[in-house]
Design a protein around this motif. Structure first.
Motif, PDB file in Angstrom:
ATOM      1  N   SER A  80       0.858  -1.187   0.000  1.00 35.19           N
ATOM      2  CA  SER A  80       0.000   0.000   0.000  1.00 35.19           C
ATOM      3  C   SER A  80       0.891   1.233   0.000  1.00 35.19           C
ATOM      4  CB  SER A  80      -0.920   0.007   1.226  1.00 35.19           C
ATOM      5  OG  SER A  80      -0.143   0.012   2.418  1.00 35.19           O
ATOM      6  N   GLY A  81       0.292   2.387   0.102  1.00 34.83           N
ATOM      7  CA  GLY A  81       1.059   3.628   0.155  1.00 34.83           C
ATOM      8  C   GLY A  81       1.278   4.244  -1.206  1.00 34.83           C
ATOM      9  N   SER A  82       2.443   4.827  -1.395  1.00 37.67           N
ATOM     10  CA  SER A  82       2.734   5.553  -2.630  1.00 37.67           C
ATOM     11  C   SER A  82       3.366   4.633  -3.667  1.00 37.67           C
ATOM     12  CB  SER A  82       3.680   6.725  -2.343  1.00 37.67           C
ATOM     13  OG  SER A  82       4.899   6.251  -1.794  1.00 37.67           O
ATOM     14  N   LEU A  83       3.055   4.927  -4.913  1.00 38.84           N
ATOM     15  CA  LEU A  83       3.621   4.168  -6.043  1.00 38.84           C
ATOM     16  C   LEU A  83       4.022   5.133  -7.139  1.00 38.84           C
ATOM     17  CD1 LEU A  83       2.420   0.907  -7.675  1.00 38.84           C
ATOM     18  CD2 LEU A  83       2.578   2.954  -9.105  1.00 38.84           C
ATOM     19  N   LYS A  99      -6.721   2.532  -8.642  1.00 40.53           N
ATOM     20  CA  LYS A  99      -7.972   1.796  -8.412  1.00 40.53           C
ATOM     21  C   LYS A  99      -7.832   0.775  -7.291  1.00 40.53           C
ATOM     22  CE  LYS A  99      -9.854   2.244 -13.098  1.00 40.53           C
ATOM     23  NZ  LYS A  99     -10.247   1.514 -14.336  1.00 40.53           N
ATOM     24  N   LYS A 100      -6.586   0.364  -7.006  1.00 45.22           N
ATOM     25  CA  LYS A 100      -6.312  -0.590  -5.929  1.00 45.22           C
ATOM     26  C   LYS A 100      -5.971   0.110  -4.619  1.00 45.22           C
ATOM     27  CE  LYS A 100      -6.853  -4.359  -8.331  1.00 45.22           C
ATOM     28  NZ  LYS A 100      -7.942  -5.330  -8.020  1.00 45.22           N
ATOM     29  N   GLY A 101      -6.060   1.434  -4.601  1.00 49.82           N
ATOM     30  CA  GLY A 101      -5.854   2.173  -3.368  1.00 49.82           C
ATOM     31  C   GLY A 101      -4.511   2.858  -3.212  1.00 49.82           C
ATOM     32  N   PHE A 102      -3.615   2.719  -4.178  1.00 46.01           N
ATOM     33  CA  PHE A 102      -2.318   3.395  -4.103  1.00 46.01           C
ATOM     34  C   PHE A 102      -2.465   4.894  -4.397  1.00 46.01           C
ATOM     35  CE2 PHE A 102      -1.056  -0.984  -4.996  1.00 46.01           C
ATOM     36  CZ  PHE A 102       0.026  -1.156  -4.152  1.00 46.01           C
ATOM     37  N   ARG A 103      -1.597   5.677  -3.824  1.00 40.16           N
ATOM     38  CA  ARG A 103      -1.420   7.069  -4.250  1.00 40.16           C
ATOM     39  C   ARG A 103      -0.379   7.023  -5.365  1.00 40.16           C
ATOM     40  NH1 ARG A 103      -0.618   7.134   1.068  1.00 40.16           N
ATOM     41  NH2 ARG A 103       1.553   7.796   0.817  1.00 40.16           N
ATOM     42  N   ALA A 104      -0.831   7.080  -6.578  1.00 35.43           N
ATOM     43  CA  ALA A 104       0.025   6.741  -7.718  1.00 35.43           C
ATOM     44  C   ALA A 104       0.476   7.972  -8.493  1.00 35.43           C
ATOM     45  CB  ALA A 104      -0.702   5.775  -8.646  1.00 35.43           C
ATOM     46  N   TYR A 119      -6.162  12.848 -18.722  1.00 37.32           N
ATOM     47  CA  TYR A 119      -7.527  12.694 -19.243  1.00 37.32           C
ATOM     48  C   TYR A 119      -8.071  11.306 -18.910  1.00 37.32           C
ATOM     49  CZ  TYR A 119     -11.193  11.713 -22.653  1.00 37.32           C
ATOM     50  OH  TYR A 119     -12.358  11.320 -23.241  1.00 37.32           O
ATOM     51  N   ARG A 120      -7.250  10.280 -19.107  1.00 38.40           N
ATOM     52  CA  ARG A 120      -7.683   8.908 -18.813  1.00 38.40           C
ATOM     53  C   ARG A 120      -7.981   8.733 -17.325  1.00 38.40           C
ATOM     54  NH1 ARG A 120      -4.312   4.073 -20.936  1.00 38.40           N
ATOM     55  NH2 ARG A 120      -6.260   3.071 -20.297  1.00 38.40           N
ATOM     56  N   ALA A 121      -7.159   9.346 -16.467  1.00 38.52           N
ATOM     57  CA  ALA A 121      -7.383   9.261 -15.029  1.00 38.52           C
ATOM     58  C   ALA A 121      -8.697   9.932 -14.650  1.00 38.52           C
ATOM     59  CB  ALA A 121      -6.214   9.896 -14.278  1.00 38.52           C
ATOM     60  N   TRP A 122      -8.979  11.052 -15.292  1.00 39.57           N
ATOM     61  CA  TRP A 122     -10.243  11.743 -15.040  1.00 39.57           C
ATOM     62  C   TRP A 122     -11.421  10.894 -15.495  1.00 39.57           C
ATOM     63  CZ3 TRP A 122     -13.768  13.634 -18.778  1.00 39.57           C
ATOM     64  CH2 TRP A 122     -14.821  14.391 -18.258  1.00 39.57           C
ATOM     65  N   ARG A 123     -11.294  10.279 -16.645  1.00 41.54           N
ATOM     66  CA  ARG A 123     -12.359   9.416 -17.157  1.00 41.54           C
ATOM     67  C   ARG A 123     -12.578   8.214 -16.231  1.00 41.54           C
ATOM     68  NH1 ARG A 123     -13.946   9.131 -22.545  1.00 41.54           N
ATOM     69  NH2 ARG A 123     -15.246   7.411 -21.752  1.00 41.54           N
ATOM     70  N   ALA A 124     -11.493   7.717 -15.641  1.00 38.64           N
ATOM     71  CA  ALA A 124     -11.576   6.546 -14.768  1.00 38.64           C
ATOM     72  C   ALA A 124     -12.005   6.903 -13.345  1.00 38.64           C
ATOM     73  CB  ALA A 124     -10.229   5.821 -14.732  1.00 38.64           C
ATOM     74  N   GLY A 125     -12.100   8.198 -13.056  1.00 37.22           N
ATOM     75  CA  GLY A 125     -12.529   8.638 -11.736  1.00 37.22           C
ATOM     76  C   GLY A 125     -11.471   8.555 -10.661  1.00 37.22           C
ATOM     77  N   VAL A 126     -10.191   8.509 -11.050  1.00 35.61           N
ATOM     78  CA  VAL A 126      -9.111   8.404 -10.056  1.00 35.61           C
ATOM     79  C   VAL A 126      -8.159   9.608 -10.131  1.00 35.61           C
ATOM     80  CG1 VAL A 126      -9.174   5.892  -9.914  1.00 35.61           C
ATOM     81  CG2 VAL A 126      -7.745   6.986 -11.644  1.00 35.61           C
ATOM     82  N   HIS A 127      -8.634  10.699 -10.717  1.00 35.13           N
ATOM     83  CA  HIS A 127      -7.748  11.860 -10.882  1.00 35.13           C
ATOM     84  C   HIS A 127      -7.340  12.481  -9.545  1.00 35.13           C
ATOM     85  CE1 HIS A 127     -11.926  13.180 -10.969  1.00 35.13           C
ATOM     86  NE2 HIS A 127     -11.543  14.380 -10.576  1.00 35.13           N
ATOM     87  N   HIS A 128      -8.118  12.244  -8.492  1.00 30.53           N
ATOM     88  CA  HIS A 128      -7.761  12.801  -7.190  1.00 30.53           C
ATOM     89  C   HIS A 128      -6.642  12.012  -6.507  1.00 30.53           C
ATOM     90  CE1 HIS A 128     -10.929  15.752  -7.268  1.00 30.53           C
ATOM     91  NE2 HIS A 128     -11.872  14.830  -7.406  1.00 30.53           N
ATOM     92  N   SER A 129      -6.455  10.765  -6.914  1.00 33.84           N
ATOM     93  CA  SER A 129      -5.413   9.937  -6.290  1.00 33.84           C
ATOM     94  C   SER A 129      -4.260   9.640  -7.247  1.00 33.84           C
ATOM     95  CB  SER A 129      -6.022   8.615  -5.796  1.00 33.84           C
ATOM     96  OG  SER A 129      -6.696   7.941  -6.839  1.00 33.84           O
TER      97      SER A 129
END
Length: 232
Positions: A80-83, A99-104, A119-129
């Motif tokens: 877990s944690g940062s990647l 998507k698996k919980g990492f701060r990537a 753009y892909r991260a925004w589309r996938a809903g993970v742009h905040h992480s």
């Protein structure tokens, strides 16, 4: 009368020719603008892809396969944690990790791929992480990351060994895809063929480095004199 009509006809013809000449000139300017604009656009698009090939160490853009992404996540499933993904391309590893919980985080030299990844991260809903940065990997310190993923080429792996050995914490884990590190002994692998990933615990390769250095710089104690040391 006939002469007057002839003069009018010639005047009309001259006017038509002038208009036709003006139209052709405007058409030529438009065509020149289109061609010039196309060349500029082509350079803007192709330039960032070609530029890395002109560097000393080329890190080409080759998208990770679905199996490679799955293998990376498999070997990191207890982590877990940062990647950080070094040479993140179109962002698929970073997005999958988020998507698996990492701060990537992804570092990529090609600005077009970085913008596309965002753009892909925004589309996938993970742009905040997730976050993506346009940067040369040799100018970035990776000491803050607990998980490191690299899709490298053989020419760079030896130099990258030294960089990661110096910068990473002993609790970090490194995952190499497509090509292993030349001198480190992997602590595990997953997949086969081009989809193979090699896993390295930083504690292992940092200890190995210290051992090698110890053989080189450890001073010898002079016989019969326990109070003095010899420096080399």
């Amino acid at each position: 009368m006939a002469e007057h009509s002839l003069l009018e006809t010639e005047a009309i013809q001259c006017n038509v020719n002038a208009k036709d000449s003006g139209f052709k000139k405007r058409l030529g300017l438009i065509a020149t603008g289109i061609v010039g604009g196309s060349l500029v656009a082509l350079y803007a698009v192709a330039g960032p892809f070609v530029a890395p090939a002109l560097r000393k160490v080329c890190l080409p853009y080759v998208p990770a396969t679905t199996a490679q992404v799955e293998n990376v996540l498999k070997v990191l499933q207890a982590r877990s944690g940062s990647l950080v993904d070094i040479g993140s391309g179109d962002g698929r590893i970073v997005i999958a990790a988020a998507k698996k919980g990492f701060r990537a985080v992804g570092f990529e030299l090609n600005p077009w791929l970085v913008w596309y990844s965002r753009y892909r991260a925004w589309r996938a809903g993970v742009h905040h992480s997730t976050s993506f940065h346009i940067s040369d990997l040799w100018k970035v310190s990776f000491n803050q990351y607990s998980n490191v993923v690299i899709f490298g080429v053989p020419q760079m792996m030896d130099q990258l060994e030294g960089k990661l050995q110096t910068e990473l914490q002993s609790t970090a884990k490194v995952v190499a895809c497509r090509f292993p590190f030349p001198t480190w002994a992997p602590d595990g692998t997953a997949g086969e063929g081009i989809d193979t990933v090699w896993v390295y615990d930083a504690e292992s390769f940092k200890t190995e480095r210290g051992t090698h250095q110890g053989h080189i710089v450890t001073p010898q104690q002079p016989l019969g004199n326990d109070d003095t040391t010899t420096s080399y």
